[in-house]
Design an enzyme around this catalytic site. Structure first.
Site, PDB file in Angstrom:
ATOM      1  N   CYS A 286       0.838  -1.198   0.000  1.00 23.55           N
ATOM      2  CA  CYS A 286       0.000   0.000   0.000  1.00 23.55           C
ATOM      3  C   CYS A 286       0.877   1.254   0.000  1.00 23.55           C
ATOM      4  CB  CYS A 286      -0.904  -0.011   1.231  1.00 23.55           C
ATOM      5  SG  CYS A 286      -2.023   1.419   1.296  1.00 23.55           S
TER       6      CYS A 286
ATOM      7  N   CYS B 125      -0.098   4.698   7.005  1.00 23.80           N
ATOM      8  CA  CYS B 125      -0.822   4.509   8.265  1.00 23.80           C
ATOM      9  C   CYS B 125       0.041   3.690   9.236  1.00 23.80           C
ATOM     10  CB  CYS B 125      -2.141   3.800   8.013  1.00 23.80           C
ATOM     11  SG  CYS B 125      -3.185   4.602   6.762  1.00 23.80           S
TER      12      CYS B 125
ATOM     13  N   CYS C 144      -0.645  -0.075  10.361  1.00 23.83           N
ATOM     14  CA  CYS C 144      -0.977  -1.077   9.357  1.00 23.83           C
ATOM     15  C   CYS C 144       0.247  -1.852   8.877  1.00 23.83           C
ATOM     16  CB  CYS C 144      -1.662  -0.403   8.169  1.00 23.83           C
ATOM     17  SG  CYS C 144      -2.242  -1.583   6.923  1.00 23.83           S
TER      18      CYS C 144
ATOM     19  N   CYS D 252     -16.998  -9.184   3.977  1.00 22.02           N
ATOM     20  CA  CYS D 252     -16.340  -7.891   3.833  1.00 22.02           C
ATOM     21  C   CYS D 252     -15.176  -8.032   2.861  1.00 22.02           C
ATOM     22  CB  CYS D 252     -15.845  -7.392   5.185  1.00 22.02           C
ATOM     23  SG  CYS D 252     -17.148  -7.307   6.430  1.00 22.02           S
TER      24      CYS D 252
ATOM     25  N   CYS E   8     -20.049  -6.134   1.991  1.00 20.67           N
ATOM     26  CA  CYS E   8     -19.504  -4.823   2.348  1.00 20.67           C
ATOM     27  C   CYS E   8     -18.161  -4.668   1.645  1.00 20.67           C
ATOM     28  CB  CYS E   8     -19.328  -4.713   3.861  1.00 20.67           C
ATOM     29  SG  CYS E   8     -18.603  -3.140   4.413  1.00 20.67           S
TER      30      CYS E   8
ATOM     31  N   CYS F 170     -20.329   1.830   7.316  1.00 21.80           N
ATOM     32  CA  CYS F 170     -19.637   1.123   8.381  1.00 21.80           C
ATOM     33  C   CYS F 170     -18.365   1.899   8.674  1.00 21.80           C
ATOM     34  CB  CYS F 170     -19.327  -0.299   7.921  1.00 21.80           C
ATOM     35  SG  CYS F 170     -18.327  -1.273   9.068  1.00 21.80           S
TER      36      CYS F 170
ATOM     37  N   ARG G 251     -19.377  -3.670  16.467  1.00 21.57           N
ATOM     38  CA  ARG G 251     -18.681  -4.889  16.075  1.00 21.57           C
ATOM     39  C   ARG G 251     -17.331  -4.994  16.779  1.00 21.57           C
ATOM     40  NH1 ARG G 251     -17.932  -4.835  10.065  1.00 21.57           N
ATOM     41  NH2 ARG G 251     -20.197  -4.839  10.237  1.00 21.57           N
TER      42      ARG G 251
END
Length: 387
Positions: free
Chosen positions: A65, A69, A72, A109, A142, A202, A272
């Site tokens: 990626c 972040c 992550c 998801c 999702c 979400c 969740r």
């Protein structure tokens, strides 16, 4: 405790607590913990009974990626030894989704690393959504693909997506300390684009990144204002090779207090229990079911969870039941109006007094790296998935 009685009354009326009340939940002692869980449990049962919704993650594209972040393992410059692979083909993703559905998952998801999807990526994911829906008509799908460009949410909706996930993760005031390659406002905009397209929003948070109690309250109140239907609560998994690998601040007791605070602020929303529950709640996971009404089944994106059967056994042993595909997750007042907490006309602006100055983050605890296992099975491997 007068505080808990007040919060239960407000939760049963879908009334927003004050910031001071939310902060007070986080400040309760371990001696008061079971009282806090019991109080928040009354609110949870009012709106969701004893049902637990199961969700299953399919990592469509892992690693590499360009975003930075800090939490992550898939970030730019990550040295974590995770699985790395490019886009799964629709038939591969559908096969992975089928394993989750067979394990009892009501929602699949679909997640992909990256800043956001190209139009070609949206086409690819749309084909995957259509393939999953063709085999499993009742399953919710999702998508979680990063920052959306104009019109992409509409295209995902047209393909059959039910929801879109994009977490705020932390408070607006501290967001720049966690990520520099995009802004907090970018994340809010993506959630709002999803809502405008008719997708169920979400959006949640990550706790345990060194934030203060005030930061946690800020992000949860911001989420309440944004009004998603689902609020995932992640607990940081400090993965070796990431900047936050040494951030071990959470105890099982603190995790339960955080979940209780979220339930009081978001009484009628799908809360969740997401990544990190096995690492930080450990043997106290069953208590959390009194606070949340939704969990992930099996493994996460780049780390392993406990076995899917262990999840099912835990739910049954704690006296809860898996929510069926024929049951509407959200309470009737939210399902009929397409969301909304019902506490204020025209939305849920934060109310209450400004909290006191934020306390310093808690002392770093002993690292439990033995509890963190990088995923080596399921999508991207030749081994069977955990579901």
């Amino acid at each position: 405790m007068d505080l808990l009685n007040t919060l239960v009354d407000k939760g049963l009326r879908r009334e927003l607590p004050t910031r001071d009340e939310a902060l007070a939940v986080l400040a309760t002692s371990d001696d008061e913990l079971l009282d806090v869980v019991a109080a928040a449990g009354k609110v949870r049962r009012q709106w969701f009974g004893r049902r637990v919704k199961l969700n299953y993650l399919v990592n469509l594209k892992s690693g590499l990626c360009p975003e930075d972040c800090s939490y992550c393992s898939q970030r730019l410059g990550s040295e974590a030894g995770i699985l790395k692979y490019t886009w799964l083909k629709p038939d591969e993703a559908t096969k992975a989704a089928a394993a989750g559905v067979a394990g009892g998952a009501k929602r699949v998801c679909l997640v992909a690393s990256g800043r956001g999807p190209t139009d070609r990526d949206v086409d690819r994911v749309s084909q995957t959504i259509e393939a999953i829906k063709e085999q499993h008509e009742d399953v919710e799908v999702c998508a979680c693909l990063g920052l959306l460009s104009q019109g992409q949410a509409d295209r995902l909706k047209s393909a059959g997506a039910d929801a879109y996930n994009h977490n705020l993760n932390t408070s607006e005031g501290t967001y720049g300390q966690i990520t520099t390659t995009h802004t907090y406002a970018d994340r809010v905009d993506t959630v709002q684009q999803a809502q405008a397209a008719g997708l169920s929003a979400c959006s949640g948070l990550i706790a345990g990144m060194g934030e203060s109690d005030a930061d946690l309250v800020d992000v949860v109140f911001s989420l309440r204002d944004l009004d998603p239907d689902s609020v995932p609560v992640n607990f940081l998994i400090p993965i070796e090779g990431t900047p936050l690998a040494k951030e071990w601040h959470l105890t099982p007791q603190r995790c339960l207090r955080i979940l209780a605070m979220v339930r009081f602020v978001c009484p009628d929303v799908e809360v969740r229990l997401a990544g990190g529950r096995e690492v930080h709640l450990r043997s106290m996971q069953p208590l959390a079911l009194n606070l949340v009404n939704s969990i992930f089944l099996g493994d996460y994106l780049t780390t392993e969870g406990q076995s899917g059967q262990s999840d099912l056994d835990m739910i049954a042993d704690a006296g809860f039941e898996v929510e069926g595909a024929d049951t509407t997750t959200l309470p009737e007042h939210r399902a009929l109006t397409g969301g909304g907490c019902g506490s204020h006309e025209g939305g849920c602006a934060p109310c209450g007094e400004t909290p006191e100055a934020a306390p310093e983050p808690s002392e770093v605890l002993a690292a439990r790296t033995d509890l963190v296992t990088v995923r080596r099975r399921g999508t991207g491997t030749d081994l069977a998935p955990n579901a």
